[in-house]
Design a protein around this motif. Sequence first.
Motif, PDB file in Angstrom:
ATOM      1  N   ARG A 120       0.800  -1.224   0.000  1.00  0.00           N
ATOM      2  CA  ARG A 120       0.000   0.000   0.000  1.00  0.00           C
ATOM      3  C   ARG A 120       0.833   1.273   0.000  1.00  0.00           C
ATOM      4  O   ARG A 120       0.422   2.274  -0.579  1.00  0.00           O
ATOM      5  CB  ARG A 120      -0.984   0.001   1.161  1.00  0.00           C
ATOM      6  CG  ARG A 120      -2.064  -1.037   0.952  1.00  0.00           C
ATOM      7  CD  ARG A 120      -3.120  -1.006   2.010  1.00  0.00           C
ATOM      8  NE  ARG A 120      -3.916  -2.213   1.867  1.00  0.00           N
ATOM      9  CZ  ARG A 120      -4.412  -2.895   2.873  1.00  0.00           C
ATOM     10  NH1 ARG A 120      -4.238  -2.469   4.112  1.00  0.00           N
ATOM     11  NH2 ARG A 120      -5.102  -3.984   2.652  1.00  0.00           N
ATOM     12  N   SER A 158      -5.022   8.052   1.474  1.00  0.00           N
ATOM     13  CA  SER A 158      -4.771   6.792   2.171  1.00  0.00           C
ATOM     14  C   SER A 158      -5.344   5.635   1.367  1.00  0.00           C
ATOM     15  O   SER A 158      -6.346   5.773   0.676  1.00  0.00           O
ATOM     16  CB  SER A 158      -5.339   6.818   3.591  1.00  0.00           C
ATOM     17  OG  SER A 158      -6.733   6.992   3.561  1.00  0.00           O
ATOM     18  N   GLU A 160      -6.524   1.736   1.949  1.00  0.00           N
ATOM     19  CA  GLU A 160      -6.926   0.863   3.042  1.00  0.00           C
ATOM     20  C   GLU A 160      -7.578  -0.391   2.493  1.00  0.00           C
ATOM     21  O   GLU A 160      -7.937  -0.455   1.322  1.00  0.00           O
ATOM     22  CB  GLU A 160      -7.940   1.589   3.938  1.00  0.00           C
ATOM     23  CG  GLU A 160      -7.456   2.933   4.440  1.00  0.00           C
ATOM     24  CD  GLU A 160      -8.564   3.806   5.021  1.00  0.00           C
ATOM     25  OE1 GLU A 160      -9.734   3.335   5.090  1.00  0.00           O
ATOM     26  OE2 GLU A 160      -8.268   4.942   5.397  1.00  0.00           O
ATOM     27  N   GLU A 161      -7.766  -1.334   3.377  1.00  0.00           N
ATOM     28  CA  GLU A 161      -8.521  -2.533   3.039  1.00  0.00           C
ATOM     29  C   GLU A 161      -9.985  -2.153   2.891  1.00  0.00           C
ATOM     30  O   GLU A 161     -10.486  -1.291   3.610  1.00  0.00           O
ATOM     31  CB  GLU A 161      -8.355  -3.549   4.161  1.00  0.00           C
ATOM     32  CG  GLU A 161      -8.957  -4.893   3.877  1.00  0.00           C
ATOM     33  CD  GLU A 161      -8.614  -5.867   4.992  1.00  0.00           C
ATOM     34  OE1 GLU A 161      -9.429  -5.975   5.934  1.00  0.00           O
ATOM     35  OE2 GLU A 161      -7.545  -6.483   4.913  1.00  0.00           O
TER      36      GLU A 161
END
Length: 184
Positions: A120, A158, A160-161
């Motif tokens: 990520r 960001s 993220e999952e």
Amino acid sequence: LEFRRVLFRSGLLRISELEDTRRRSAFGSFQPEALLQQAHEFYEPLAQGKGQQLILQISGHYPTLRGDVSLLFEALVNLMDNAIKFTQPGGEIHLICQRREHSLSIEVLDNGPGIPAAERNSVTRRLYRGDATRQQPGNGLGLSLVAAIARLHGFGLSIEEGNQGRGTRIVLDCPLRDPQNERS
């Protein structure tokens, strides 16, 4: 092959241009819900053509933001293009705007395979291609372009999952700088 080289060089030049803060001269005030509606309308036929649902989640009016609308549109469609590319038929892609205390959150959420946690931080670097995406079309500049646009605007980015451990949520956190321009 020559066309790909031109696109590649063009992408690198574009990122360099965005890193030059003088680009802020094109900033103006805009309504984020209009930007999201336009991006949704632009990509909805592509999602439908792949058997996916592109869902727009906005509620009411949001405070006015300041930025370069064409660059922000480019960032959004880049994120949606990736979500559509990596989400399977029957999947869902959500384009979401939420008001936070001091910011607006603009999110692209999909239920595709997701970006591994270990990658990520790397996916926003120029030319980075994760192991799972090396066979997909592209040159590893898309998310680095989004990151450059976010930095130019002073927005957070960001990765993220997604929901329930599946997919990816990419969030642009847009600080609200001028309370006088806010609408309820």
